[in-house]
Write a protein that holds these residues in place. Structure first.
Motif, PDB file in Angstrom:
ATOM      1  N   ALA A 270       0.929  -1.055   0.233  1.00  0.00           N
ATOM      2  CA  ALA A 270       0.035  -0.031  -0.070  1.00  0.00           C
ATOM      3  C   ALA A 270       0.825   1.225   0.005  1.00  0.00           C
ATOM      4  O   ALA A 270       0.547   2.317  -0.494  1.00  0.00           O
ATOM      5  N   LEU A 271       1.848   1.232   0.753  1.00  0.00           N
ATOM      6  CA  LEU A 271       2.776   2.322   0.838  1.00  0.00           C
ATOM      7  C   LEU A 271       3.465   2.452  -0.431  1.00  0.00           C
ATOM      8  O   LEU A 271       3.613   3.553  -1.133  1.00  0.00           O
TER       9      LEU A 271
ATOM     10  N   ALA B 185       1.103   3.878  -2.806  1.00  0.00           N
ATOM     11  CA  ALA B 185       1.022   5.495  -2.468  1.00  0.00           C
ATOM     12  C   ALA B 185       2.052   6.410  -2.955  1.00  0.00           C
ATOM     13  O   ALA B 185       1.614   7.476  -3.794  1.00  0.00           O
ATOM     14  N   CYS B 186       3.139   5.686  -3.020  1.00  0.00           N
ATOM     15  CA  CYS B 186       4.428   6.347  -3.394  1.00  0.00           C
ATOM     16  C   CYS B 186       4.206   6.658  -5.427  1.00  0.00           C
ATOM     17  O   CYS B 186       4.460   7.932  -5.656  1.00  0.00           O
TER      18      CYS B 186
ATOM     19  N   ASP C 181       2.107  11.858   5.302  1.00  0.00           N
ATOM     20  CA  ASP C 181       1.568  10.583   5.270  1.00  0.00           C
ATOM     21  C   ASP C 181       2.356   9.516   4.828  1.00  0.00           C
ATOM     22  O   ASP C 181       2.529   8.436   5.239  1.00  0.00           O
ATOM     23  N   ILE C 182       3.544   9.755   3.737  1.00  0.00           N
ATOM     24  CA  ILE C 182       4.289   8.636   3.410  1.00  0.00           C
ATOM     25  C   ILE C 182       5.416   8.606   4.437  1.00  0.00           C
ATOM     26  O   ILE C 182       5.795   7.512   4.668  1.00  0.00           O
TER      27      ILE C 182
ATOM     28  N   SER D 156       3.794   6.581   7.176  1.00  0.00           N
ATOM     29  CA  SER D 156       3.420   5.161   6.752  1.00  0.00           C
ATOM     30  C   SER D 156       4.657   4.432   6.794  1.00  0.00           C
ATOM     31  O   SER D 156       4.859   3.119   7.099  1.00  0.00           O
TER      32      SER D 156
ATOM     33  N   CYS E  66      -3.445   5.263   2.615  1.00  0.00           N
ATOM     34  CA  CYS E  66      -2.755   5.079   1.510  1.00  0.00           C
ATOM     35  C   CYS E  66      -4.146   4.963   0.394  1.00  0.00           C
ATOM     36  O   CYS E  66      -3.964   5.655  -0.647  1.00  0.00           O
TER      37      CYS E  66
ATOM     38  N   HIS F  80      -5.774   7.914  -3.166  1.00  0.00           N
ATOM     39  CA  HIS F  80      -6.129   7.152  -4.551  1.00  0.00           C
ATOM     40  C   HIS F  80      -7.304   7.539  -5.190  1.00  0.00           C
ATOM     41  O   HIS F  80      -7.892   7.082  -6.025  1.00  0.00           O
TER      42      HIS F  80
END
Lengths: 411, 411, 411, 411
Positions: free
Chosen positions: B283-284, B287-288, B310-311, B314, B362, B366
Motif C-alpha cells: 500500500a505504501l 501510494a508513492c 503521510d508517506i 506510513s 494510502c 487514490h
C-alpha cells in the motif's frame, strides 16, 4: 439559543419514526432477501414500490424539497417544503437504514438532480424528466467524476462536448456514476467541456442531458467500494463514444456547467452528513444493546470499563457531529449556501471520518459478526468511508477551508 | 544485534520475489477475471492449479513447515523447514497478493490444520488427511467459533459432542469457518464439548475430525466482512445436526481439545501479521507511485507537504510493525510459543490496527478508485480489519497481556 | 537476525543498572531538594559532582564516544568507545532519570559538541576545550537556532560573522541555546553567516568558538518549555552585539559551517530518542505499580479492562519504538550517518510523539499527582514534547523523508 | 433551532470584548512582568487590583451569578444574573487570557465557593465570607481532594472531622487545593468525614469552614502541573493537625457534605470547558497569524497543505466543542443540573482532551517558541491537560456516562 427542532419538523419526525417502526425496520430482512434473490442486482426491489406507496399515503414524500421550491412538493406532500434545519432530523432517521431514503424519494443522487431541474431546467425538460422524478417513477444520474483526472477540481473534467449542427456530441469516460446501474434510471446529467481553451477556466464546462438509452453510451461495469456494490442503485463506469443529443438538451446554457456544479454540491454533502448522523446513532444504540446482551469472562460487556469508555466517547461524538450539522443547516437557512461554504466544508471533512471511526468502534464490540451483513454497521461503515471521497476527497475541502480560516484570522 | 535475515531466508526470499515478478503480479487481473467469471464463487480457480505446479517446481512449497517437522516438507521442498524468523520475510511477500499464499500451500487455515495433524494426528489420520493437504490436493477447515458465545474464550464453546457406541455425535452451530465454502475443502477439525460439567474448564473440550460430506452437516451460508466473501476460500456458517463420526476421529484424545487449540493459535496470529506487513508495504509503495502520477491544483501530489507527511508516517509505521513481528518471531524461535505469549499478544493487537489505518491513509490518496477492486488496497483493508477480530478480538488479548505486564512490573 | 545487545554492551548495561540502583534512584529526591534550595537555579548541583566521581570510578564515563574516536575515551573509561547499537541500551537507562546523563558525561549538548571538536577541532582547540569537556570540568553550548527564522533549515541562519583584521565580529540573536544558562558552561560553538551572498547556499555558513565571557555576548533570559526551565542546564536567549573573537577560533574553516551542522545533528537526534525509550519504559513501569496500588470503586485499577488495554498498548508501543531506534543504530553502525538519514528521520519523527502520548496515558493513571514533580513523568512528558521541536520540527524531517521514500518507490 | 446568543448575552459580550481590547490584551506582558518580579509568587499582582476596579466600573462583575441568585450580583453588576447559556460566551472570552477571570470575579474556585455560600450558608456565614468574596476583597479554597485516596469518588475522603464539645476537630491531609497558596485567600471549605461508619455512604461526609489562619492548619507546599505553579492562585498541599473550629462553622448540617459536593461540581466543570473553548479559539487564531508570518523552504506556512489541514481541523473541532458546551448549557438552563448530568459528563470528558490536542497542534506550528511563555499556548495546554484530572479523571465520568447511555439504549 435553542436546540429544539421546529414544530413542523417535530411533527414530521414523529410521523417518520412511526413509519420506520411499522414499515422499515420490520422489512430490513425481507429487503435483503429480495435483493439477494434477484437475478439482476440492479433491478428494482419489489418491496421498494410497496413502501413508496405507503410513504406517499403518509405524506412522507419529497421531504428534501426546500420551501423556495414548494410548488414541486407534489400531490403526496402537504409539507410545503423543508428548510435544511427542518430536514436534518428527518434525513438522520433515514440514515438508520441505508436503502430507506428512496422510499421517501429522498435518495442521492436524485434529490440533487431534481434540484438542478428545478433551478435550471426549461419547462420542457421539467415536464419530461422532473415530473416523473418527483413522482418516483424514474431515477437519474449525475455524471461528473472521471477516472483519469482529479475531478474534485471541476475544471479538470475532460469529457468533450462538441456542437455539430443541432446536436451535441459527447466523447469521454466517467466513473463512480451513482445510479447508472439501476434499471429505473433513465436520464443522465453529464458535465463536460465545450470550450476547453476558454481562458476563464469556469466557463469551459457545459452540462447536457443524455437519456440512458442513447447510442454510443456504454455502461462498462459496476464499481465496488470496500466490497459493496450498493445495489440496486450502484456506481458505474461509463464510456461516451460519439454520443449525440439534440442542442436543446443543454442545461442553463453553454459554458455554464461549472455554475450548476457549484450550486449542486453543497446541499448534497449536507444530506450525506445528516444521514451519517443517523447511521452513527444507530451503531451506538446497537452497541449498547450488545453490551448488555453479551457476556465475556463472567461479566456482561456493559460492566467493562473499556466498553463504558467506548460508549461514552461515541455518545459525545455523535452529539458533536449532530450539532455541527445542525449549525451548518441553520447558517444555510439564514445566509444561503454560498455564505456557508466554510461550515459546509467543516461538516463534510469532519462527520464522515468521525462516523467511520465511531462505527468501527461499535463493530468491534460485536465480534466477528459486526463485520457481516447481519448488522447494518459494516455497510454503514462503507458509506462513511466512501463519503470521505464522495464530492471530492476531504483534503481538497480542507485546503479551501484552511485557506479561508487563515485569511479570516490573520487579517 | 543484527537485523539481517539468515542466508537461507534470503535465498528463498530472492526466489520468491522472482516468482512474484514472473507469475503472481502479471496474473492478478487474470485471477480476478477467472473468479468473477465462475458460476460458483467457491470453486477452485483454474489459474491457481497452474501456479501451484510452478511453485512446486520452484521449490517454493510448504514454506510454513517448521524445522522440527522437516520430514513433512515433502518432495517439492528441499528447504528443510523454516523457523518463524526465516519464514516471516517470505510470508510478508505473500501478503502483497491476498490469494497468493495458497499458491505455496501456505494459506490459512490449512497451515494451522496441517500443524495440528503433524503434532497430534495418528498415523492413519495423517495418511488420510495430512498427506493430501501437504500436497495441496485438498483443503481443510478449523471449526471453533460459534455465533452465540464469545468464542475467544474457548471454554465458552457449546457445540455438543457425545459418545454413542463407537461414534461421536455432534450437535451445534459454528460460524466464520474459513475454507468451509471452498469446493476443495474435504475435512473439518471441529472443537466441541464432550464433558461440559467437568470442573476443570480446560478438560471439557474435544476435537474431532468431520469429513465435509458427513450427513447432518449443513453449510448454511457464506458470510461477508465489509462486503467481501473472500471467495473462493470464504467463511461459512455451519449447523451440526446429529452429525456422526467414528470414535477414532478424535484428535489427541477426549478432553484435550483446549490443549490443541492453545498450541494452534499463536502461530496463526503471527502468520496473519507477517502477511499484513506485506499488505502495508505494498500500500505504501502504491501510494508513492500515485503521488508522482497524480496532479491536483497544479502540483503533483508528491509535492504536497501533507502527502509527504503521510508517506513518512506510513514508512515509519511499517518499519516498526515489521520489527515487532520479527522480534516476536525471534523470541518464539529461541524460547517457544508458550514463553512468547506476551510478544505474540503485543503483535496481534498492534499490527492489524496499525495496518488498517495505514492502508486507509494510502487508499485516501487514490481518490474514489482506492476503494475499488482496481487496487488491492480495499481488500487488504478488509483483511486487516478482520484480523482485529480473528482468533479473538484484540481486547481479549490486551486483557491478558495487560495483566501479565502489570504483574511483571509491579512485582 | 538477533535482538541481543553485544556482550560488551550487556556488561556495561549491568554495571550501569547497578549504579542506578545504588546511586541514582536513591538520590532523586536529594537532587530535587538541592536544586530547589539553590539561590541560583543554574548553579551546579553539589550532588552532581559527587556522582560524577563515582561514575568515573565505575568506568561509566564518556560512554558516548564512538570506537572510531576511542583515543578520546580518557583515563576513566576503558571501554574503547561504543557503537550506536552498543550505546543505545545504556542511553535508554540514562533516560529514566532526566538529569542522570551528565553524571556519565553523556548529556546534550556536550556530547555533540565534543564530537565536533574530535572531528573538526585543531590541536589547540582540542587542548583548550575538548580535554576539559571530556573530563567533565566545563560545559558547552551549540548556538544555532534563531528566533526570527525557521532555523531547521540551516541556510536561513542570519547571525552575521564578519572578518575584521584578525578577528571575527558576530552580530545577531540566538535562542533555545541549551546549556547557556549553566554556570559551568564556558564555550559556545556559534553558527552564523560569513558569506550570505554566496550562490551556494551551503557555503554561506561558518562556525566559530566564542567563550562565554566574551564582551558583547549577553544572556538575555532563560526560556521555559511547558513551564520547565530545565535547570541547571537550561535554555537561553542570547544577543551577540559586536562580539569579537580571534580568527583562529574558526572551526574547520570559513564557509564550512553547514557541513559541521550536518554531521552533528543525526547522532544528537538518536541520543534523544534512546533516552526517550527509557523515559517511556519507566512511565510504563510506574503505571503498572500504580495499577496495583490504587483502588477505585472497589477494584484495583489493575482489574479495570481499560487500564489493561492502556498497559498493553503502552508495552507494545515502547517495544516498537525501541526496535526502531535499534534498527537505526544498526544501520548507522554499518553504513554511516549519511546513508542512514532515512531511518534517523523516521526515528526522530516517530519516537518523541509516541513517547509523549504514552507518558500522557501513564500520567492519567496517576490522578492529579501524575502531573506534579512527585513523579518524573511530567518532566519526561515535557522532554518528549520538546524533542518534537528540537533539531527541527518533525514536519521538516517528514518533508525530507517523505520525498525520499516517494522517490524510492516510484522509481 | 437558533444558534444566536440572547440579546443580553450579546450586549455583555460586546462590552467584555472591548474591555479585553482596552485593558487585558495590552496588559498581558505587564502582568507577566509583575508576577515574575514579585518576591512572593503567591502575592496579589498589583495590576489585578487596578483591572478589577475597571471591571466593576464597566459593569463586568460577578457575571457567573445565576438569575436565581440575582440578589447577589452586587452593586457593580446590573445584569441581574446570567443563565449558563448567557454566561458561556463571556467565559469563553475570559478563557483567552488565563489570569483574566479574576478581573471579573469569575475565577475558580471562588465562583463555586460563592455559590455554595448562596445555596447553603447561614446569614452569619454569608455576612462574614460571601459578601467580601462577592466584592473581590478576599479569596477562598475548596478542600476536597486527598493524596492517598481516589477522591473523585467523594465517599473515599478520609479527613476526619470529630465533634468535641462546641468544636469540630479536623485531622487529615489534602492536596491540589486551588487558591490555598494565594495570600488573598482567607477561608477554606473543607470536606471530611464526621460519621465514617454510617451505612449510608453518602451521609458520612460533612463540610466545615476553616479560616486559613487557624492553628494546626499547615500549607506544606505548592504543587506544580507540567511545571506550572499557577501563581499567584496556585495549588497547595495541606495538613490538618487537630485543627479546631466552632460548631457553627458547619455548612448545611452534619452529614450533608456529599450533597453540597454534588451540587457544586457540575457548574465548575462547565465553567472550565467554557474557558477552554476560548483558549482553543485563541490558539487557532494565533496559528493562522503564524501561518502567514512564517516562511519555510521558500513558502509561507499558510501555503503548505498540511498546515491548511491542521487549521481546517482545528476550526472544525473548536466549533464542535463550543456547540457541545452550548447545548449542555441550554439543557441545564431548561432542566437543571441534575437532569443534565449526562451532557455535563459528555462535555467534561470531551472538551479538555480535544482542546489539549488542538493546542498541541497550534504550538507545533510555532516552532520551539510555541512551548515558551512568549505565547499563551503552553500555559493553556497545561490548563487543558489539568482539566482532564480536575473534578475527577475523565475515566470516572466516562464510567458513569457510559453506564447511563447503555441503560438508555438497551432498555
Amino acid at each position: 439559543m435553542d436546540f429544539l427542532p421546529s414544530p413542523k419538523s417535530q411533527e414530521l419526525l414523529g410521523r417518520l419514526q412511526s413509519f420506520f417502526d411499522q414499515h422499515i425496520y420490520p422489512n430490513e430482512q425481507e429487503y435483503a432477501r429480495q435483493l439477494h434473490a434477484s437475478e439482476n442486482r440492479f433491478a428494482a426491489v419489489p418491496l421498494m414500490d410497496e413502501l413508496k406507496e405507503k410513504a406517499k399515503a403518509a405524506g412522507l414524500w419529497n421531504l428534501f424539497v426546500p420551501p423556495s421550491h414548494a410548488e414541486y412538493c407534489g400531490e403526496y406532500a402537504d409539507h410545503g417544503g423543508l428548510s435544511f434545519s427542518d430536514y436534518a432530523p428527518l434525513a438522520e432517521v433515514m440514515g438508520r437504514v441505508q436503502w430507506s431514503p428512496e422510499v421517501f424519494n429522498c435518495n442521492a443522487p436524485d434529490t440533487g438532480n431534481m434540484e438542478v431541474f428545478m433551478n435550471f431546467g426549461t419547462e420542457a425538460q421539467k415536464a419530461q424528466w422532473l415530473t416523473p422524478l418527483l413522482n418516483g417513477e424514474i431515477r437519474s444520474s449525475y455524471a461528473m467524476t472521471e477516472p483519469q483526472v482529479a475531478s474534485s477540481d471541476a475544471t479538470n473534467i475532460e469529457l468533450r462536448i462538441e456542437r455539430e449542427g443541432d446536436e451535441w456530441v459527447l466523447n469521454g469516460r466517467k466513473w463512480f456514476i451513482t445510479g447508472a446501474m439501476y434499471e429505473r434510471t433513465k436520464i443522465f446529467i453529464v458535465m463536460g467541456k465545450t470550450d476547453p481553451n476558454n481562458p476563464n477556466r469556469h466557463e469551459q464546462q457545459t452540462q447536457v442531458l443524455v437519456p440512458k438509452d442513447t447510442a454510443g453510451l456504454s455502461i462498462i461495469r459496476p464499481l465496488t467500494t470496500l466490497g459493496y456494490d450498493d445495489a440496486p442503485i450502484g456506481h458505474a463506469e461509463l464510456v461516451f463514444d460519439n454520443v449525440r443529443v439534440p442542442v436543446e438538451n443543454v442545461l442553463l446554457g453553454e459554458g455554464r456547467g461549472f455554475e450548476i456544479a457549484q450550486s449542486r454540491l453543497g446541499p448534497g454533502r449536507m444530506h450525506h452528513c445528516m444521514r451519517l448522523i443517523g447511521a452513527a446513532q444507530r451503531a451506538l444504540e446497537l452497541a449498547c444493546k450488545r453490551a448488555v446482551a453479551r457476556t465475556t469472562f463472567g461479566r456482561p460487556l456493559s460492566k467493562h470499563q473499556s466498553v463504558r469508555e467506548d460508549i461514552s466517547k461515541s455518545f459525545s461524538e455523535v452529539e458533536m457531529a449532530r450539532l455541527l450539522v445542525l449549525k451548518t443547516c441553520d447558517k444555510i437557512d439564514r445566509e444561503g449556501v454560498q455564505a456557508s461554504i466554510d461550515m459546509i466544508a467543516a461538516t463534510k471533512t469532519t462527520v464522515p471520518l468521525l462516523v467511520q471511526n465511531l462505527i468501527d468502534r461499535c463493530m468491534q464490540l460485536h465480534g466477528a459478526g459486526g463485520l457481516t451483513e447481519d448488522y447494518f454497521m459494516a455497510e454503514a461503515f462503507n458509506y462513511a468511508r466512501w463519503c470521505r471521497q464522495a464530492d471530492g476527497p476531504d483534503q481538497v475541502h480542507q485546503m479551501a477551508l484552511g485557506k479561508k480560516i487563515i485569511d479570516r484570522y490573520s487579517a
